[in-house]
Design a protein around this motif. Structure first.
Motif, PDB file in Angstrom:
ATOM      1  N   ASP A 158     -34.198  14.930 -79.655  1.00 55.29           N
ATOM      2  CA  ASP A 158     -33.388  14.268 -78.645  1.00 55.29           C
ATOM      3  C   ASP A 158     -33.240  12.802 -79.024  1.00 55.29           C
ATOM      4  N   HIS A 159     -32.043  12.403 -79.434  1.00 54.72           N
ATOM      5  CA  HIS A 159     -31.815  11.038 -79.902  1.00 54.72           C
ATOM      6  C   HIS A 159     -31.725  10.030 -78.758  1.00 54.72           C
ATOM      7  N   HIS A 160     -31.875  10.492 -77.531  1.00 48.10           N
ATOM      8  CA  HIS A 160     -31.891   9.542 -76.406  1.00 48.10           C
ATOM      9  C   HIS A 160     -33.069   8.595 -76.524  1.00 48.10           C
ATOM     10  N   CYS A 161     -34.122   9.041 -77.203  1.00 47.88           N
ATOM     11  CA  CYS A 161     -35.293   8.177 -77.375  1.00 47.88           C
ATOM     12  C   CYS A 161     -34.937   6.915 -78.157  1.00 47.88           C
ATOM     13  N   VAL A 203     -42.038   4.330 -75.230  1.00 46.25           N
ATOM     14  CA  VAL A 203     -41.149   5.491 -75.292  1.00 46.25           C
ATOM     15  C   VAL A 203     -42.010   6.730 -75.530  1.00 46.25           C
ATOM     16  N   GLN A 204     -41.881   7.714 -74.643  1.00 50.41           N
ATOM     17  CA  GLN A 204     -42.626   8.954 -74.801  1.00 50.41           C
ATOM     18  C   GLN A 204     -41.826   9.914 -75.670  1.00 50.41           C
ATOM     19  N   SER A 205     -42.182  10.000 -76.943  1.00 51.54           N
ATOM     20  CA  SER A 205     -41.465  10.882 -77.864  1.00 51.54           C
ATOM     21  C   SER A 205     -42.274  11.041 -79.147  1.00 51.54           C
ATOM     22  N   LYS A 206     -42.804  12.230 -79.376  1.00 56.41           N
ATOM     23  CA  LYS A 206     -43.546  12.480 -80.614  1.00 56.41           C
ATOM     24  C   LYS A 206     -42.616  12.418 -81.820  1.00 56.41           C
ATOM     25  N   ASP A 207     -41.360  12.843 -81.630  1.00 63.23           N
ATOM     26  CA  ASP A 207     -40.402  12.772 -82.731  1.00 63.23           C
ATOM     27  C   ASP A 207     -40.156  11.329 -83.143  1.00 63.23           C
ATOM     28  N   LEU A 208     -40.011  10.439 -82.170  1.00 68.38           N
ATOM     29  CA  LEU A 208     -39.780   9.027 -82.478  1.00 68.38           C
ATOM     30  C   LEU A 208     -41.010   8.426 -83.152  1.00 68.38           C
ATOM     31  N   CYS A 209     -42.196   8.763 -82.667  1.00 69.35           N
ATOM     32  CA  CYS A 209     -43.428   8.263 -83.277  1.00 69.35           C
ATOM     33  C   CYS A 209     -43.503   8.671 -84.745  1.00 69.35           C
ATOM     34  N   ARG A 210     -43.224   9.938 -84.996  1.00 71.27           N
ATOM     35  CA  ARG A 210     -43.310  10.423 -86.369  1.00 71.27           C
ATOM     36  C   ARG A 210     -42.270   9.744 -87.253  1.00 71.27           C
ATOM     37  N   ALA A 211     -41.050   9.582 -86.742  1.00 70.02           N
ATOM     38  CA  ALA A 211     -40.000   8.937 -87.524  1.00 70.02           C
ATOM     39  C   ALA A 211     -40.351   7.484 -87.816  1.00 70.02           C
TER      40      ALA A 211
END
Length: 241
Positions: A158-161, A203-211
């Motif tokens: 979800d790119h909203h992050c 920001v709560q997002s594991k995808d963003l953290c990893r990126a």
């Protein structure tokens, strides 16, 4: 056939990585060589949202980022330090990697991928090394890189992050030489941003953290030499688990 079994490592233990911590105890600071900027070898009282962790994260690598202005001159934008929580490293990576020699471990891409994938507290601290950098310049640079890495690591993310992350930098905050910017990943997948010791947002997002941390220890990192240094030092922590 590889018949190696996972190492028997106690998880959730207090003294995990203690030998690595003891080796750091002799020095309070480390110097990034290209900029001369000092970084504490341990980060105490890391803000993790509602709670504060009193167990320090430890420095495992430093590097710097420059921008070429003209062909013969480059501008040193910032230095950075990469920190990890040693007990998290032992708990999450020890069972799989503690039996593998250090010299082999830091060359394995699955090791770096697991370091990114697992729920490990880690921090990148930036220290601005010149005056005149704008906060929106920092935002734009990170957003561009994060968008590309999100697409590669998880095309369905979800790119909203990204929009939420960018909105954190809406304030007109002056970035003078020596200003610190911390990006902290919590174990539950929250990316917290601090500037000058003040928390701007999360920001709560594991995808963003990893990126985000992929920029430093993933494919095509900001500095390949620093990635190797991080790998060697995290492998050293794993060897003490």
């Amino acid at each position: 056939m590889d018949d190696r079994r996972p190492c028997e490592v106690e998880t959730g233990c207090g003294p995990c990585g203690e030998i690595y911590l003891q080796n750091l105890a002799w020095s309070r600071n480390a110097v990034e060589p290209r900029t001369g900027i000092q970084f504490p070898t341990m980060l105490d009282n890391i803000i993790t949202g509602e709670n504060t962790s009193f167990t320090p994260e430890v420095l495992v690598g430093t590097g710097s980022r420059t921008m070429t202005i003209i062909r013969i001159k480059s501008l040193k934008l910032y230095a950075f330090g990469f920190y990890v929580h040693p007990s998290d490293v032992c708990e999450k990576l020890g069972p799989k990697y503690a039996c593998i020699p250090e010299y082999e471990l830091n060359k394995r891409q699955d090791f770096y991928q697991d370091l990114l994938r697992e729920d490990i507290n880690m921090t990148v601290r930036l220290v601005v090394s010149c005056n005149g950098i704008k906060i929106n310049t920092v935002r734009d640079a990170f957003e561009k890189s994060l968008r590309a890495r999100l697409m590669r690591t998880n095309p369905d993310a979800d790119h909203h992050c990204l929009h939420t992350f960018g909105s954190i930098f809406s304030q007109d905050i002056p970035l003078h030489e020596g200003t610190t910017i911390n990006f902290h990943r919590t174990a539950d997948g929250k990316l917290i941003t601090e500037v000058g010791g003040n928390q701007l947002g999360a920001v709560q997002s594991k995808d963003l953290c990893r990126a985000f941390f992929d920029m430093y220890i993933g494919d095509v990192p900001v500095c390949e030499q620093t990635k190797e240094e991080i790998g060697k030092n995290v492998a050293s922590i794993v060897s003490t688990c």
